[in-house]
Enzyme design. Structure first.
Site, PDB file in Angstrom:
ATOM      1  CE1 TYR A 101      -3.866   2.615   0.620  1.00  0.00           C
ATOM      2  CE2 TYR A 101      -2.053   3.604   2.522  1.00  0.00           C
ATOM      3  CZ  TYR A 101      -2.519   3.677   1.444  1.00  0.00           C
ATOM      4  OH  TYR A 101      -4.097   4.591   1.576  1.00  0.00           O
ATOM      5  CD  GLU A 189      -6.401   4.491  -1.074  1.00  0.00           C
ATOM      6  OE1 GLU A 189      -6.040   4.832   0.373  1.00  0.00           O
ATOM      7  OE2 GLU A 189      -7.441   4.143  -1.708  1.00  0.00           O
TER       8      GLU A 189
END
Lengths: 378, 293
Positions: A101, A189
């Site tokens: 991530y 993101e």
């Protein structure tokens, strides 16, 4: 502005970030062009501007062109989390070794960018952050100097990446920060950031939110925007409109006012049908556009127009009268309560309005009570 | 007494020749606000309502002394206008403008850390010390001098509440909007510490709303530092949840949710009464005035 996945990926790739091979499909027939380039195994992803898509069934895997075609048939034209699916992104599948991530977001409390990294990417990253916070590493960035190299070294070490991948991730973080800063994003993101079996990093999914206030300096990005007709009208008139499922239409002069009116209506047992702030556009025909949007919703049982404004209320009142004159068949109850600059003049204009079901109220609470009572008789 | 502004405050208006700057400057003058100069790039040498206009803040300050500046420049150039005022040494900036990119506000706030300047806003309705000084969109007749200090995240609710208070015989020491943008300068905690130190303010009223964590921070600050009674209102119980900020949005807040329930709980935990309806506010305020002093 919430970008659709393929738009976000397009921007990321223009900054040198690798994305999977893929195509945007709007018609089922186009599947053949895509699958010849992508191979048999594909992933199909509904393109809607909202998160939580995977868990809502917006992502499907197919192992043949026929299967992909069937998926497309059910996806295109369906509704996902309230949005119609008009585009599907079909991509090659990735041979996944690990999922990470990486993200950059504006921290409005510290008023600076925040970079977030974890070796445990995927759909459950929020749970990871809750249950083992040390596995999600974050660092605040000084907007004067941007993300420094020592900060990226800290991030990848603390997150637990190992050589050789950690140097690559560090480089990606710099690129990601550049995307965030240069596009005026509030969020960028990549989740998951996939490490493939052959050792490459690929942005398997991406989310970007661009600051609407900054679109004036990003003409290419603002062209990507798709607005529904009422949204477009509202934006042009500089009013803020969020439709909801209720029965009582709300027009407020100011965002705080509109929210308080909704609360008040709910307190008296009514169900607000929307949030609408006409404050910024009140001197420029905002009331006209706002009321018109609500009068075109046949399910409404009443409209409450309530405000205490520093704008010119006599202009707003004329807008209300003119809009009601255009909607000759409308007969639902409308309660108006206006206080502020030139409110006497506004009241005189409204008194002349021939609309039969128009009511006035003095107090803020009384107006909400009145519209709830009137709407119950409908 | 009051906070931040009073009858002595000398104001400059950045963007005075624009439609809003021009219109509202007249309103301020009518109220008795002391405007010393206006600034609009390229319009130096003009005068508006008999106020001299300069190209730059620095040139205005060569001829006049000023304590505060109100900015009417459009959002796309507001960053420049704020930085100009900061660099000229203005102590209080009111940024009325909405539509500033968040990136610009981050840079501005970073600059403010190295200065003595206070920024109210962006997207503030302004500030009023009733009977003395007005700079903002507030309709003057909604306010009158008194003992309640108001800090609000909403412009229109400030006017509405002040009007309700006045009708119940309660005036205000100073009322200000802290601004509706995600990042603002002067916040609830700043307002609380100023009102706490102001002898004229007997009760403090905070008008909050959902989103962000300013109300929660304010509650913690009240517990530690505020001795005066505080009353609160929180708008947005029924409002739809805001735009999804991905997983990062949940991670960044670290459980600091910022919804209606968390704000209500935070205030109640420190003994701050929260009005359910606007019409309850005057009663709560009056009660605090009797009890407190």
């Amino acid at each position: 502005m919430f970008l659709r996945e393929h738009q976000a990926k397009f921007i990321l790739s223009s900054f040198g970030i690798s994305i999977p091979k893929g195509h945007i499909i709007t018609k089922v027939e186009d599947i053949c062009i895509a699958s010849t380039k992508l191979g048999k195994e594909t992933v199909l992803k509904a393109q809607v501007p909202v998160g939580g898509r995977g868990k809502a069934g917006g992502i499907k895997f197919a192992s043949s062109e026929k299967e992909a075609e069937e998926c497309l048939r059910t996806m295109l034209g369906s509704q996902l989390k309230g949005y119609p699916v008009t585009e599907v992104l079909i991509e090659e599948t990735l041979d996944i070794q690990a999922e990470y991530y990486v993200g950059v977001i504006t921290d409005t409390v510290k008023s600076c960018p925040l970079v977030i990294v974890s070796t445990q990417g995927g759909m459950d990253i929020e749970e990871v952050a809750r249950e083992s916070p040390q596995a999600v590493v974050r660092i605040a960035v000084d907007p004067y100097f941007g993300l420094t190299d020592y900060q990226t070294r800290f991030l990848v070490n603390r997150a637990g990446f190992e050589k050789p991948i950690k140097d690559k991730i560090a480089k990606w973080l710099q690129q990601l920060y550049r995307v965030y800063w240069e596009t005026d994003a509030q969020l960028v993101e990549i989740n998951p950031l996939v490490l493939t079996a052959d050792g490459n990093l690929v942005a398997a999914d991406a989310k970007m939110v661009i600051d609407d206030n900054a679109l004036f300096r990003h003409s290419l990005i603002s062209e990507l925007r798709v607005l529904s007709e009422p949204e477009l009208k509202a934006e042009t008139a500089n009013i803020n409109y969020v439709p909801l499922d209720g029965e009582i239409g709300i027009i407020g002069t100011g965002a705080g006012m509109a929210m308080a009116i909704m609360d008040q209506v709910a307190f008296f047992g009514g169900k607000p049908a929307n949030f609408m702030d006409v404050g910024p556009g009140i001197n420029n025909g905002g009331g006209r556009v706002g009321l018109d949007i609500l009068l075109r919703r046949p399910e409404l049982k009443g409209i409450l127009i309530s405000g205490y404004s520093g704008g010119r209320l006599e202009l707003f009142a004329s807008d209300i009268v003119a809009t009601l004159a255009e909607h000759v068949t409308a007969k639902l109850p409308i309660v108006v309560r206006l206080q502020g600059i030139n409110d006497d003049e506004a009241q005189e204009i409204l008194q002349q309005c021939p609309y039969e079901n128009l009511h006035f109220s003095q107090g803020f609470d009384e107006a909400a009570l009145k519209i709830v009572e009137l709407s119950k008789k409908e | 007494m009051s906070i931040l502004v009073n009858r002595e405050t000398r104001l400059i208006v950045q963007g005075i020749t624009g439609r809003y700057g021009n219109f509202y400057s007249q309103k301020f003058l009518d109220y008795g606000t002391h405007i010393v100069a206006g600034v609009t790039p390229g319009k130096g040498g003009m005068s508006i309502h008999e106020i001299p206009v300069f190209d730059t803040v620095a040139e205005a300050l060569q001829e006049y002394q000023a304590d505060a500046s109100i900015i009417f420049a459009p959002g796309s150039v507001a960053k420049d206008a704020i930085l100009e005022a900061v660099d000229s040494g203005i102590k209080l900036i009111l940024c009325i403008v909405d539509g500033l990119p968040v990136r610009d506000v981050m840079v501005v706030k970073r600059r403010l850390r190295e200065s003595q300047t206070i920024l109210i806003g962006p997207n503030t309705p302004g500030i009023i010390t009733p009977g003395e000084f007005l700079a903002g969109f507030m309709p003057a007749h909604a306010f009158k001098p008194g003992k309640v200090g108001i800090a609000s995240r909403s412009g229109t609710l400030t006017y509405q509440t002040a009007d309700l208070l006045c009708k119940n015989g309660v005036g205000q020491s100073t009322a200000l909007g802290i601004g509706g943008d995600p990042i603002v300068g002067f916040g609830f905690i700043d307002a609380l510490s100023y009102f706490e130190a102001d002898p004229a303010t007997k009760t403090i009223l905070l008008i909050g709303e959902i989103g962000g964590i300013q109300e929660e921070q304010a509650a913690a600050f009240i517990k530690e530092k505020v001795t005066k009674p505080v009353i609160a209102f929180i708008g947005g119980r029924m409002a739809p949840p805001g735009s999804k900020m991905g997983h990062a949005g949940a991670i960044v807040n670290e459980g600091r949710v910022g919804n209606f329930a968390s704000k209500l709980a935070a205030f109640e935990a420190v003994g701050v009464p929260v009005a359910k309806l606007l019409s309850e506010i005057p009663g709560l305020v009056k009660k605090s005035l009797v009890k407190g002093f």
